[in-house]
Every structure is written in C-alpha cells, then in structure tokens.
Design a protein around this motif. Structure first.
Motif, mmCIF file in Angstrom:
data_model
loop_
_atom_site.group_PDB
_atom_site.id
_atom_site.type_symbol
_atom_site.label_atom_id
_atom_site.label_comp_id
_atom_site.label_asym_id
_atom_site.label_seq_id
_atom_site.Cartn_x
_atom_site.Cartn_y
_atom_site.Cartn_z
ATOM 1 N N GLY A 12 0.822 -1.195 0.000
ATOM 2 C CA GLY A 12 0.000 0.000 0.000
ATOM 3 C C GLY A 12 0.859 1.248 0.000
ATOM 4 N N PRO A 13 0.238 2.418 0.029
ATOM 5 C CA PRO A 13 0.993 3.674 -0.032
ATOM 6 C C PRO A 13 1.844 3.899 1.218
ATOM 7 C CG PRO A 13 -1.335 4.090 0.372
ATOM 8 C CD PRO A 13 -1.213 2.636 0.052
ATOM 9 N N ARG A 14 2.963 4.566 1.006
ATOM 10 C CA ARG A 14 3.922 4.847 2.081
ATOM 11 C C ARG A 14 4.299 6.319 2.092
ATOM 12 N NH1 ARG A 14 5.147 -0.126 0.027
ATOM 13 N NH2 ARG A 14 5.510 -1.807 1.548
ATOM 14 N N LEU A 15 4.700 6.792 3.271
ATOM 15 C CA LEU A 15 5.283 8.123 3.425
ATOM 16 C C LEU A 15 6.606 7.975 4.158
ATOM 17 C CD1 LEU A 15 2.252 10.307 4.633
ATOM 18 C CD2 LEU A 15 3.367 10.416 2.395
ATOM 19 N N ALA A 16 7.661 8.540 3.591
ATOM 20 C CA ALA A 16 8.965 8.519 4.248
ATOM 21 C C ALA A 16 8.965 9.507 5.415
ATOM 22 C CB ALA A 16 10.055 8.893 3.249
ATOM 23 N N PRO A 17 9.874 9.330 6.367
ATOM 24 C CA PRO A 17 9.948 10.292 7.475
ATOM 25 C C PRO A 17 10.217 11.705 6.974
ATOM 26 C CG PRO A 17 11.284 8.354 7.931
ATOM 27 C CD PRO A 17 10.855 8.244 6.501
ATOM 28 N N ARG A 18 9.671 12.655 7.689
ATOM 29 C CA ARG A 18 9.907 14.054 7.334
ATOM 30 C C ARG A 18 11.371 14.437 7.576
ATOM 31 N NH1 ARG A 18 7.259 19.263 10.395
ATOM 32 N NH2 ARG A 18 7.948 20.837 8.914
ATOM 33 N N SER A 19 11.991 13.749 8.537
ATOM 34 C CA SER A 19 13.347 14.104 8.937
ATOM 35 C C SER A 19 14.213 12.856 9.066
ATOM 36 C CB SER A 19 13.313 14.859 10.275
ATOM 37 O OG SER A 19 14.605 15.100 10.774
ATOM 38 N N GLY A 20 15.146 12.671 8.144
ATOM 39 C CA GLY A 20 16.162 11.642 8.281
ATOM 40 C C GLY A 20 15.655 10.219 8.154
ATOM 41 N N THR A 21 16.361 9.317 8.812
ATOM 42 C CA THR A 21 16.047 7.892 8.780
ATOM 43 C C THR A 21 14.903 7.571 9.736
ATOM 44 O OG1 THR A 21 18.375 7.430 8.337
ATOM 45 C CG2 THR A 21 17.033 5.587 9.083
ATOM 46 N N ALA A 22 14.088 6.612 9.354
ATOM 47 C CA ALA A 22 12.949 6.238 10.201
ATOM 48 C C ALA A 22 13.420 5.705 11.550
ATOM 49 C CB ALA A 22 12.101 5.196 9.497
ATOM 50 N N ARG A 23 12.834 6.245 12.609
ATOM 51 C CA ARG A 23 13.059 5.742 13.965
ATOM 52 C C ARG A 23 11.821 5.016 14.494
ATOM 53 N NH1 ARG A 23 17.146 8.665 16.698
ATOM 54 N NH2 ARG A 23 18.843 9.019 15.238
ATOM 55 N N LEU A 49 4.197 16.310 13.930
ATOM 56 C CA LEU A 49 4.247 15.743 15.291
ATOM 57 C C LEU A 49 5.214 14.571 15.368
ATOM 58 C CD1 LEU A 49 0.505 15.581 16.446
ATOM 59 C CD2 LEU A 49 2.362 16.710 17.677
ATOM 60 N N LEU A 50 5.334 13.820 14.280
ATOM 61 C CA LEU A 50 6.119 12.581 14.262
ATOM 62 C C LEU A 50 7.133 12.634 13.122
ATOM 63 C CD1 LEU A 50 3.028 10.198 14.598
ATOM 64 C CD2 LEU A 50 4.546 10.901 16.452
ATOM 65 N N PRO A 51 8.102 13.536 13.194
ATOM 66 C CA PRO A 51 9.001 13.749 12.054
ATOM 67 C C PRO A 51 9.907 12.567 11.732
ATOM 68 C CG PRO A 51 9.779 14.953 13.984
ATOM 69 C CD PRO A 51 8.419 14.434 14.327
ATOM 70 N N GLN A 52 10.111 11.668 12.694
ATOM 71 C CA GLN A 52 11.003 10.535 12.461
ATOM 72 C C GLN A 52 10.250 9.230 12.196
ATOM 73 O OE1 GLN A 52 13.374 11.018 16.115
ATOM 74 N NE2 GLN A 52 15.115 11.516 14.802
ATOM 75 N N ALA A 211 -11.341 16.558 13.288
ATOM 76 C CA ALA A 211 -10.040 17.178 13.556
ATOM 77 C C ALA A 211 -9.598 16.969 15.002
ATOM 78 C CB ALA A 211 -10.104 18.673 13.233
ATOM 79 N N GLU A 212 -10.547 17.002 15.925
ATOM 80 C CA GLU A 212 -10.211 16.802 17.332
ATOM 81 C C GLU A 212 -9.730 15.368 17.578
ATOM 82 O OE1 GLU A 212 -10.092 18.418 21.370
ATOM 83 O OE2 GLU A 212 -9.942 19.169 19.324
ATOM 84 N N GLY A 213 -10.403 14.416 16.957
ATOM 85 C CA GLY A 213 -9.967 13.027 17.082
ATOM 86 C C GLY A 213 -8.586 12.813 16.482
ATOM 87 N N LEU A 214 -8.309 13.473 15.350
ATOM 88 C CA LEU A 214 -6.981 13.382 14.744
ATOM 89 C C LEU A 214 -5.924 13.975 15.665
ATOM 90 C CD1 LEU A 214 -7.285 14.240 10.950
ATOM 91 C CD2 LEU A 214 -6.801 12.028 12.008
ATOM 92 N N ARG A 215 -6.249 15.087 16.283
ATOM 93 C CA ARG A 215 -5.287 15.727 17.186
ATOM 94 C C ARG A 215 -4.978 14.812 18.371
ATOM 95 N NH1 ARG A 215 -5.282 18.420 21.852
ATOM 96 N NH2 ARG A 215 -7.551 18.468 22.068
ATOM 97 N N HIS A 216 -6.020 14.235 18.960
ATOM 98 C CA HIS A 216 -5.801 13.319 20.090
ATOM 99 C C HIS A 216 -4.919 12.145 19.667
ATOM 100 C CE1 HIS A 216 -8.201 14.789 23.469
ATOM 101 N NE2 HIS A 216 -9.090 15.219 22.587
ATOM 102 N N GLY A 217 -5.197 11.569 18.495
ATOM 103 C CA GLY A 217 -4.420 10.425 18.035
ATOM 104 C C GLY A 217 -2.963 10.773 17.791
ATOM 105 N N GLY A 218 -2.727 11.899 17.120
ATOM 106 C CA GLY A 218 -1.356 12.303 16.836
ATOM 107 C C GLY A 218 -0.568 12.610 18.093
ATOM 108 N N GLU A 219 -1.193 13.298 19.035
ATOM 109 C CA GLU A 219 -0.491 13.645 20.275
ATOM 110 C C GLU A 219 -0.237 12.407 21.132
ATOM 111 O OE1 GLU A 219 -2.830 16.732 22.054
ATOM 112 O OE2 GLU A 219 -2.121 18.259 20.629
#
Length: 232
Positions: A12-23, A49-52, A211-219
C-alpha cells in the motif's frame, strides 16, 4: 523456522519520514470497503508531530463484497454471529507478516511499531497488536470495537494476550454503524486484561474521524513514541 502464511503479500501507499532515517513505523489499517489510500493522508497530517516516523497503509487482502473498488480484512454478512472472530483470526497472519517485513525494511525493532485502525481496521489493530510477541509502542483505534471470543471465555481470551501496549480509542457519539457503546465495552474489556486505555468521544460525529480526534491520536502517538529508547 517461521510458519508459512497462506495468502497474498500486503502492500500500500507509504510516506517517508519528514526528517532523516525512520526511527518509528506507524501502520494504518483501513476500514471495510476502503483501501490503504483512505488513511495515508493522516500520516501527512501527523508528520510535524512525528518527524522521524515512516507511515504505511496496506490494502486489505480481499475485494469487498459490498464495495466494488474497496477492500476488506474479512467479510461481513451479519448472518454469522461469530464472523468477526473468525475474520480477525484469518486475516491476522497476513498482517503479522506485513508488519515484520515492514519493520525489517526500515531496520527497526518490533517495539518501534504503532498501529492505527479505523472501524474494521481497529478490530484488526487490537487483535494483532495484543498478540505481538513484543508490544507495539501504541495502538490508536477509531470508530471500532474489541473482538472478543464468541464463547465468552474470559480466561481463554486473557491467555491469548501476549502484550499490553497503551491504547487510545476514539469514537463519534453519533456513530450509527458501530455505536459509541462499543468504545466503552472495548475500554472495559481491555482494562480487564491489564491494558492501559485512554478514550475520547467526538461530539456530533458519526462513523468518521474529526479534527479533534486526529489531534488526540497524533499527540498520543507522539507521547508514546517519544518514550522509546533512542538508538545510539
């Protein structure tokens, strides 16, 4: 030697980390009748929120019986009261194989995994995540439920649980497809087996994510993934 798993390799579709190598690795499991493209954009919304974190959203293995272009983790006929239990157990080995392969792709330990599900994908995320030999860092479940044994044997259910990752459940209070009572039933069921659960009820929301549910999940994920040991 690992047991052979019958069935297709997931992708399926993928997104690479925003910053550097995946942690960390965040895996989305979509709902009935959708596909991996349905949730991958959440990863884009969470990248700050999750750059790595690397994100991936596999397509379920079966064509959906109710949606011509959609996919399903398992069939839903509502004629067999045990079909959810049968379904999660049938699909779980394919998901497990995908998770292990994706972690290996990024050279990450099993503890760097987070699972995010929606609806039927939440059923899969909870079923698989609680049975991983190494606990995921977190599970976030939107608009779903905890699939328990149809025989109601609480001791047998507890004996199957291998890991107890922290869980966040989010549900719309106007959901008429999977009623919000499912959130509280899942919370009680998870607490009974020693799983720490947080929950959020989205006001005025049906079977979807606001949007509120997304914010809770990301945080929630940001807190849990930040607590992981960092490689030297």
């Amino acid at each position: 030697m690992a047991a052979q798993v019958d069935g297709p390799d997931l992708d399926g579709p993928r997104l690479a980390p925003r910053s550097g190598t995946a942690r960390q690795l965040v895996v989305f499991l979509h709902g009935y009748g959708a596909d991996g493209n349905d949730l991958i954009e959440i990863g884009r919304a969470w990248q700050q929120l999750l750059p790595q974190a690397a994100f991936v959203s596999p397509h379920a293995p079966e064509p959906c019986g109710q949606a011509p272009v959609g996919k399903q983790w398992f069939a839903l006929t509502f004629r067999n009261p045990d079909e959810r239990w049968i379904g999660v157990n049938k699909a779980a080995p394919l998901v497990e194989r995908f998770l292990d392969a994706e972690l290996a792709r990024h050279k990450l330990p099993p503890s760097a995994l987070a699972l995010v599900g929606f609806s039927q994908g939440t059923m899969m995320a909870l079923h698989v995540g609680l049975r991983r030999a190494v606990a995921p860092a977190a599970i976030v479940g939107y608009s779903g439920l905890l699939v328990e044994r149809p025989d109601g044997n609480a001791e047998a259910f507890a004996a199957e649980i291998k890991s107890r990752p922290p869980v966040l459940l989010v549900h719309g209070d106007r959901d008429d497809l999977i009623p919000p009572q499912a959130l509280f039933q899942a919370t009680q069921g998870l607490a009974a087996i020693g799983v720490a659960v947080e929950w959020h009820l989205s006001a005025g929301i049906g079977h979807g994510i606001d949007a509120e549910g997304l914010r809770h999940g990301g945080e929630f994920l940001a807190r849990r993934l930040a607590a992981l040991p960092q490689p030297r």
